[in-house]
Design an enzyme around this catalytic site. Structure first.
Site, PDB file in Angstrom:
ATOM      1  N   GLY A 190       0.838  -1.196   0.000  1.00 19.19           N
ATOM      2  CA  GLY A 190       0.000   0.000   0.000  1.00 19.19           C
ATOM      3  C   GLY A 190       0.869   1.240   0.000  1.00 19.19           C
ATOM      4  O   GLY A 190       2.022   1.210  -0.445  1.00 19.19           O
ATOM      5  N   SER A 191       0.317   2.305   0.532  1.00 21.20           N
ATOM      6  CA  SER A 191       1.020   3.594   0.475  1.00 21.20           C
ATOM      7  C   SER A 191       2.193   3.625   1.455  1.00 21.20           C
ATOM      8  O   SER A 191       2.236   2.873   2.438  1.00 21.20           O
ATOM      9  CB  SER A 191       0.033   4.701   0.832  1.00 21.20           C
ATOM     10  OG  SER A 191      -0.496   4.456   2.123  1.00 21.20           O
TER      11      SER A 191
ATOM     12  N   GLY B  82       2.922   2.108   5.354  1.00 26.25           N
ATOM     13  CA  GLY B  82       4.138   1.401   5.757  1.00 26.25           C
ATOM     14  C   GLY B  82       4.847   2.083   6.916  1.00 26.25           C
ATOM     15  O   GLY B  82       5.405   1.430   7.807  1.00 26.25           O
TER      16      GLY B  82
ATOM     17  N   GLU C 276       5.713  -3.446   0.640  1.00 22.88           N
ATOM     18  CA  GLU C 276       5.661  -3.104  -0.794  1.00 22.88           C
ATOM     19  C   GLU C 276       4.878  -1.812  -0.887  1.00 22.88           C
ATOM     20  O   GLU C 276       3.650  -1.825  -0.925  1.00 22.88           O
ATOM     21  CB  GLU C 276       4.955  -4.222  -1.581  1.00 22.88           C
ATOM     22  CG  GLU C 276       5.652  -5.561  -1.546  1.00 22.88           C
ATOM     23  CD  GLU C 276       6.843  -5.649  -2.505  1.00 22.88           C
ATOM     24  OE1 GLU C 276       7.056  -4.714  -3.291  1.00 22.88           O
ATOM     25  OE2 GLU C 276       7.558  -6.667  -2.431  1.00 22.88           O
TER      26      GLU C 276
HETATM   27  P1  NAD Z   1      -3.406   2.278   1.367  1.00 25.17           P
HETATM   28  O1  NAD Z   1      -2.095   2.468   2.035  1.00 25.17           O
HETATM   29  O2  NAD Z   1      -4.436   3.325   1.553  1.00 25.17           O
HETATM   30  O3  NAD Z   1      -4.074   0.909   1.867  1.00 25.17           O
HETATM   31  C1  NAD Z   1      -3.441  -0.338   1.671  1.00 25.17           C
HETATM   32  C2  NAD Z   1      -3.939  -1.336   2.701  1.00 25.17           C
HETATM   33  O4  NAD Z   1      -3.399  -1.000   3.980  1.00 25.17           O
HETATM   34  C3  NAD Z   1      -5.452  -1.368   2.874  1.00 25.17           C
HETATM   35  O5  NAD Z   1      -5.858  -2.706   3.046  1.00 25.17           O
HETATM   36  C4  NAD Z   1      -5.663  -0.574   4.152  1.00 25.17           C
HETATM   37  O6  NAD Z   1      -6.837  -0.915   4.844  1.00 25.17           O
HETATM   38  C5  NAD Z   1      -4.441  -0.956   4.952  1.00 25.17           C
HETATM   39  N1  NAD Z   1      -4.004  -0.004   5.965  1.00 25.17           N
HETATM   40  C6  NAD Z   1      -3.975   1.336   5.878  1.00 25.17           C
HETATM   41  N2  NAD Z   1      -3.430   1.866   6.974  1.00 25.17           N
HETATM   42  C7  NAD Z   1      -3.089   0.826   7.787  1.00 25.17           C
HETATM   43  C8  NAD Z   1      -2.482   0.727   9.069  1.00 25.17           C
HETATM   44  N3  NAD Z   1      -2.114   1.805   9.750  1.00 25.17           N
HETATM   45  N4  NAD Z   1      -2.267  -0.504   9.581  1.00 25.17           N
HETATM   46  C9  NAD Z   1      -2.623  -1.608   8.900  1.00 25.17           C
HETATM   47  N5  NAD Z   1      -3.215  -1.573   7.688  1.00 25.17           N
HETATM   48  C10 NAD Z   1      -3.452  -0.356   7.139  1.00 25.17           C
HETATM   49  O7  NAD Z   1      -3.087   2.059  -0.197  1.00 25.17           O
HETATM   50  P2  NAD Z   1      -4.085   2.010  -1.448  1.00 25.17           P
HETATM   51  O8  NAD Z   1      -4.609   3.380  -1.705  1.00 25.17           O
HETATM   52  O9  NAD Z   1      -5.029   0.879  -1.325  1.00 25.17           O
HETATM   53  O10 NAD Z   1      -3.065   1.603  -2.629  1.00 25.17           O
HETATM   54  C11 NAD Z   1      -2.290   2.500  -3.339  1.00 25.17           C
HETATM   55  C12 NAD Z   1      -0.873   2.535  -2.812  1.00 25.17           C
HETATM   56  O11 NAD Z   1      -0.324   1.226  -2.760  1.00 25.17           O
HETATM   57  C13 NAD Z   1       0.069   3.316  -3.718  1.00 25.17           C
HETATM   58  O12 NAD Z   1       0.943   4.077  -2.917  1.00 25.17           O
HETATM   59  C14 NAD Z   1       0.825   2.224  -4.474  1.00 25.17           C
HETATM   60  O13 NAD Z   1       2.069   2.613  -4.976  1.00 25.17           O
HETATM   61  C15 NAD Z   1       0.948   1.191  -3.410  1.00 25.17           C
HETATM   62  N6  NAD Z   1       1.186  -0.124  -3.981  1.00 25.17           N
HETATM   63  C16 NAD Z   1       2.447  -0.647  -3.909  1.00 25.17           C
HETATM   64  C17 NAD Z   1       2.717  -1.870  -4.488  1.00 25.17           C
HETATM   65  C18 NAD Z   1       4.102  -2.449  -4.457  1.00 25.17           C
HETATM   66  O14 NAD Z   1       4.234  -3.633  -4.753  1.00 25.17           O
HETATM   67  N7  NAD Z   1       5.131  -1.701  -4.099  1.00 25.17           N
HETATM   68  C19 NAD Z   1       1.699  -2.598  -5.125  1.00 25.17           C
HETATM   69  C20 NAD Z   1       0.416  -2.047  -5.165  1.00 25.17           C
HETATM   70  C21 NAD Z   1       0.172  -0.801  -4.588  1.00 25.17           C
END
Ligand code: NAD
Length: 505
Positions: free
Chosen positions: A236-237, A241, A258
């Protein structure tokens, strides 16, 4: 019948065909929506809580970890077969729920099938090294053992493939998995969990080796903080992380992160511009700029910049934008209104920094009309230099273009961002290509020549450096993250020589 009713009933049919219960039309659970039209697909069922899922996963692990790895591989083989059988249904569901065009929805399922193939082979190839010892009559070796419960937290933009990259390796490794998908894409997760349950059943495994926990970030946080979870694999974002990493570290758990990317291509004077334009357009506008590997920055030699930008503008002008379910569409919707706000704000900031929007940036109507999903024309912006807006990941189809005169400077600009996921160089000059791939070239986890930064294959390790989090998933030796290493020394002599020349008594 409205477009919404069509999508909701189509979703129900697809879920049934995949072995899952359809969503409720009126339920107590949260409603979920499609970015295609922006309207409700149904209400979500209640799943097990994170704590209960971990309890069941921890209990299952004691048994599952003792099953021989090639036998564990049978679940993965069954999953691969089911995915082959249901590829078109699951791919369509990805398009409905994540807004990917048909071909990319299907491609994502193909990636799941590919990792299953890889995992079946891997189940007979979990190997450790034998290492020379300094002591006579001794042997030293490494073994890789199952790790424990793995929490898989995933993002909306790869709603099914990322789960499979993690889960296939974890299952083969002897771990059990608890999945917290994005709150924006729960329906595909329900479908995949149904397939995973069926795969286990067909393989004769009567244990909860994979489970699904639906919920917002709090559900993810519960997994992050649970000391019984050995590995938290979170996609995720970078913001996410940054919150997850210290919490897992505080309890000495393992993380595999990731996170966001801010991927660039350097275009050299010798580049084949036909190929470059095709590579850039696919990488920058595919998935409407919502891939972690989307191309966001082009660093172009000044001698070819004008021609390249003209050709990109011409290509962008012909892009079919619209419903991702229409086979002619190449650019589908943004995931939601917040994504549009971020897209528009980034363009405003770029203009304020002296950037010129060469093409795109406007909002356009989608299949649901102006009140429906969020559709934009992908933008190309010429920037005077790499300003702050270019150093951030804006999750939408914006391509910033800056120029360079010296390749060393271009590489410095390339690396001067906090993220380090993917990168590429377009050149027919061997020295330039090799320099880019060398230790003093790209600082990313993925560096390509004459293809864009997107388009990973499962055979290679996937992931990136710096604020991308440092994790590696999928192919190569990424499986080691899901196992624990033991180093063993065996004395088969009747003497007890000590290492390092130590004498004792
Ligand atoms: P996001 O960070 O908003 O959410 C991702 C996941 O994390 C969701 O399931 C969310 O519920 C969970 N989450 C959020 N905050 C959390 C916390 N504090 N503790 C535990 N879980 C939590 O991301 P998004 O908007 O769904 O996806 C887009 C982002 O993901 C972009 O930044 C993109 O670059 C990244 N991404 C990276 C990869 C990679 O392989 N590097 C792949 C796909 C997406």
């Amino acid at each position: 019948m409205t477009a919404t009713a069509t999508l909701a009933s189509r979703t129900a049919d697809l879920l049934r065909s995949l072995g899952a219960a359809p969503l409720e039309a009126d339920g107590d659970g949260p409603a979920t929506r499609s970015p295609v039209t922006g309207e409700t697909l149904g209400h979500l069922p209640t799943t097990v809580s994170a704590a209960d899922a971990v309890t069941a996963a921890a209990a299952a692990f004691t048994e599952w970890s003792s099953v021989p790895a090639p036998v564990r591989g049978a679940v993965v083989r069954e999953l691969g077969e089911l995915l082959r059988e249901h590829k078109s249904a699951l791919g369509e569901l990805v398009s409905i729920e994540a807004g990917k065009i048909v071909s990319e929805g299907l491609g994502e399922v193909q990636e799941m099938i590919d990792i299953c193939d890889f995992g079946v082979g891997l189940s007979r190839q979990l190997h450790g090294a034998t290492i020379a010892t300094e002591r006579p009559g001794h042997r030293m070796m490494e073994q890789w053992h199952p790790l424990g419960v793995v929490a898989v937290i995933t993002a909306f933009n790869f709603p099914v493939a990322v789960w499979s990259w993690n889960t296939v390796l974890a299952l083969v490794a002897g771990d059990t998995v608890v999945w917290k998908p994005s709150e924006k894409t729960p329906v595909t997760a329900i479908a995949v969990q149904a397939l995973a349950d069926e795969a286990a059943r067909r393989a004769g495994v009567d244990l909860p080796v994979t489970q699904l926990v639906l919920g917002e970030r709090e559900a993810g946080e519960a997994l992050v903080d649970d000391p019984r979870v050995a590995l938290v694999s979170a996609t995720g974002s970078t913001r996410m992380g940054r919150e997850v990493a210290p919490r897992v570290a505080a309890r000495f758990g393992r993380v595999l992160l990731e996170l966001g990317g801010n991927n660039a291509a350097i275009v050299c004077p010798s580049a084949d511009l036909d190929l470059t334009v095709r590579g850039i357009v696919f990488s920058a506008v595919g998935t409407a700029g919502q891939r972690c590997t989307s191309l966001r920055r082009a660093i172009v030699h000044e001698s070819v910049a004008d021609e390249l930008v003209d050709r990109l503008a011409a290509a962008y002008a012909t892009l079919p934008i619209g419903s991702p379910l229409d086979p002619d569409t190449l650019v589908g919707p943004l995931i939601d209104e917040d994504a549009y706000t971020a897209f528009a704000a980034a363009l405003d900031e770029a203009r304020a920094d002296g950037g010129v929007v060469v093409t795109g940036g406007e909002r356009v109507d989608g299949p649901g009309g102006s009140a429906g999903g969020v559709y934009v024309r992908p933008a190309v912006v010429r920037m005077p230099s790499q300003t702050a807006v270019m150093r951030r990941e804006t999750f939408g189809p914006i391509l910033y273009v800056v120029t360079y005169t010296d390749l060393g400077d271009a590489i410095a600009v390339h690396n001067d961002v906090p993220q380090g996921l993917s990168s590429s160089i377009f050149t027919t000059n061997l020295r330039e290509a090799e320099r880019f791939l060398s230790p003093s070239g790209s600082d990313c986890g993925i560096a390509n020549v004459n293809i864009g930064p997107s388009g990973a294959e499962i055979g290679g390790a996937f992931g990136g450096e710096k604020e991308t989090g440092g994790g590696r998933e999928s192919g190569s030796d990424a499986w080691k993250a899901y196992m624990r290493r033991t180093t063993n020394t065996v004395n088969y002599s009747s003497e007890l020589p000590l290492a390092q020349g130590v004498t004792f008594g």
